[in-house]
Design an enzyme around this catalytic site. Structure first.
Site: not given
Length: 472
Positions: A409-411, A255
């Site tokens: 922070v979202h992978l 994101h």
């Protein structure tokens, strides 16, 4: 001598902890290997430099190369990312599950199947909304802006125990070290921290041994099954170091996020926590929320234009960092490089992604002004100060590939699950294609970043997968 286990679980974050607990409770001999240290919950001030040094990979300074680059964070500690993130909880979006079933041919991924698992996770993690009559100032500010614009928003439930006393609410996040990982150890799982998995040795489609490194010495262990749960960066890197490459590491989905520092006429900064309210007026492609806002992080956000914005940091108690997070058409890659400890990570944003980010930034600044901000400082190089609605379009238009400062922070997505090896790195339940006893069970499996905090989705899918494994 080679020590044997029924299962070795690599990584102790949400996926690994769910996996380890289920296996241990089923009576299996389980080894959980964690590269980071055990840090007692609550011993580090949230979002502090000390916490970054103790619980983040690279002390929080990691980046996906590209134009622009995208900074990202990884937990490197017992409990993984659950120990350092905000604890905001979303169930797997039904429309996203339908997309994965269609586009990625994932079998048996119905909302009706995951809902009971999500309900159990919510009980285990004490998922609940803010208990007070009024939201804390950073959240209340977002809510005020959304209501003035008639934009849809809500206070996101959190996996936390709340203790209200004399008008003060104490928050104890229910991280993996307080819940699933703790339960796994109680059920008999062995946890080794400060231990790195160098590679997996396999022959004829079967892992024969796991090579560990601890304190400069190596050890070989054997397992009937191996579950790789190191996250969307470390899981594909380990598989690649072990000679496994097919559809592994080339579908990184994040994101992309832009930030601003919003300054108000009264103190509202709460450095120990962040806003739980989110604005979702524009569907899954765009979310607005609050970010960690310690004085040092305020300074970091202002540093992109420090010559013009630096003096503002003295007013940090009146300031909060807010973000706009988008879904992305672009994709990235993770590639293990011989003789380098950490993999190369790169991400390519499309032209449409950049257009969305400029729109997202404009709407974020509009939201902040509606909430009552006196000044808005966009966090990109050479950004102008925004003091009124007339400034937002110009400020957004000036952000481009050369000066944008993006983070995430979202992978997800680097070992995508699929019903066919033509599309995925693992099958519909996380078994790596071509391997009989090697599984992935973490955010790597999610084919796309879901448009919400992914931990609820990661845990529900991980529970589904390990239940399927134990039943077959």
């Amino acid at each position: 001598m080679t020590v044997g286990y029924d299962a070795v679980v690599v990584g102790s974050g949400p996926g690994g902890s769910v996996t380890a607990r289920a296996l241990a409770r089923a009576g299996q001999r389980v080894l959980v290997v964690e590269e980071g240290s055990w840090v007692e919950p609550g011993s580090q001030a949230p979002y502090s430099l000390a916490q970054m040094r103790a619980q983040y990979r690279g002390e929080g300074l990691t980046v996906a190369l590209g134009a622009p680059s995208v900074a990202y964070t990884e937990g490197r500690t017992a409990g993984g990312g659950s120990e350092i993130n905000s604890g905001l909880y979303h169930r797997p979006p039904p429309d996203l599950l339908a997309h994965w079933r269609s586009r990625w041919q994932v079998d048996d991924l119905e909302d009706e199947q995951l809902a009971p698992l999500s309900e159990e996770i919510e009980k285990e993690l004490s998922v609940a909304p803010w208990p007070g009559e009024t939201l804390p100032p950073p959240s209340a500010t977002l809510q005020r802006g959304a209501e003035r614009l008639a934009w849809r928003g809500f206070d996101v439930p959190r996996w936390a125990r709340y203790d209200a006393d004399a008008g003060q609410v104490h928050v104890e996040r229910q991280t993996m070290t307080r819940t699933y990982l703790r339960d796994a150890v109680k059920a008999g799982a062995e946890l080794r921290t400060d231990t790195r998995v160098l590679r997996l040795e396999h022959r004829r489609g079967r892992v024969e041994s796991v090579i560990l490194e601890h304190g400069g010495t190596t050890e070989r262990v054997a397992a009937t099954h191996v579950f790789v749960c190191g996250g969307a960066i470390q899981s594909p890197a380990l598989l690649q170091r072990s000679g496994l490459h097919r559809n592994i590491g080339r579908n990184l989905s994040v994101h992309p996020t832009v930030k601003v520092v919003a300054e108000f006429d009264e103190p509202l900064n709460q450095p120990e926590d962040l806003a739980t309210y989110q604005v979702k007026e524009f569907g899954s492609w765009l979310s607005f929320g609050g970010s960690a806002s310690r004085q040092s992080l305020i300074a970091l956000a202002l540093s992109e234009s420090w010559h013009d914005f630096g003096e503002a940091v003295d007013r940090w108690q009146r300031q909060v960092v807010y973000y706009a997070a988008t879904r992305s058409n672009g994709r990235g890659l993770v590639r293990a490089v011989p003789r380098l400890r950490d993999p190369l990570v790169a991400y390519r944003l499309t032209g449409q992604d950049m257009a969305w980010l400029r729109t997202a930034l404009a709407r974020l600044m509009h939201l902040m002004l509606a909430a009552g901000a006196e000044r808005v400082y966009p966090s990109y190089r050479g950004a102008p100060l925004v003091t009124g609605p007339a400034d937002t379009a110009h400020a957004a238009a000036r952000m481009g590939r050369r000066n944008a400062s993006l983070m995430t922070v979202h992978l997800c997505g680097t070992v995508p699950m699929s019903g066919t090896p033509d599309l995925g790195g693992a099958d519909s339940y996380g078994r790596v294609w071509g391997m009989s006893n090697l599984h992935v069970n973490d955010a790597s499996l999610l084919p796309d970043a879901p448009g919400v905090n992914p931990q609820g989705t990661v845990m529900a899918v991980a529970q589904r997968n390990i239940d399927h494994h134990l039943q077959h």
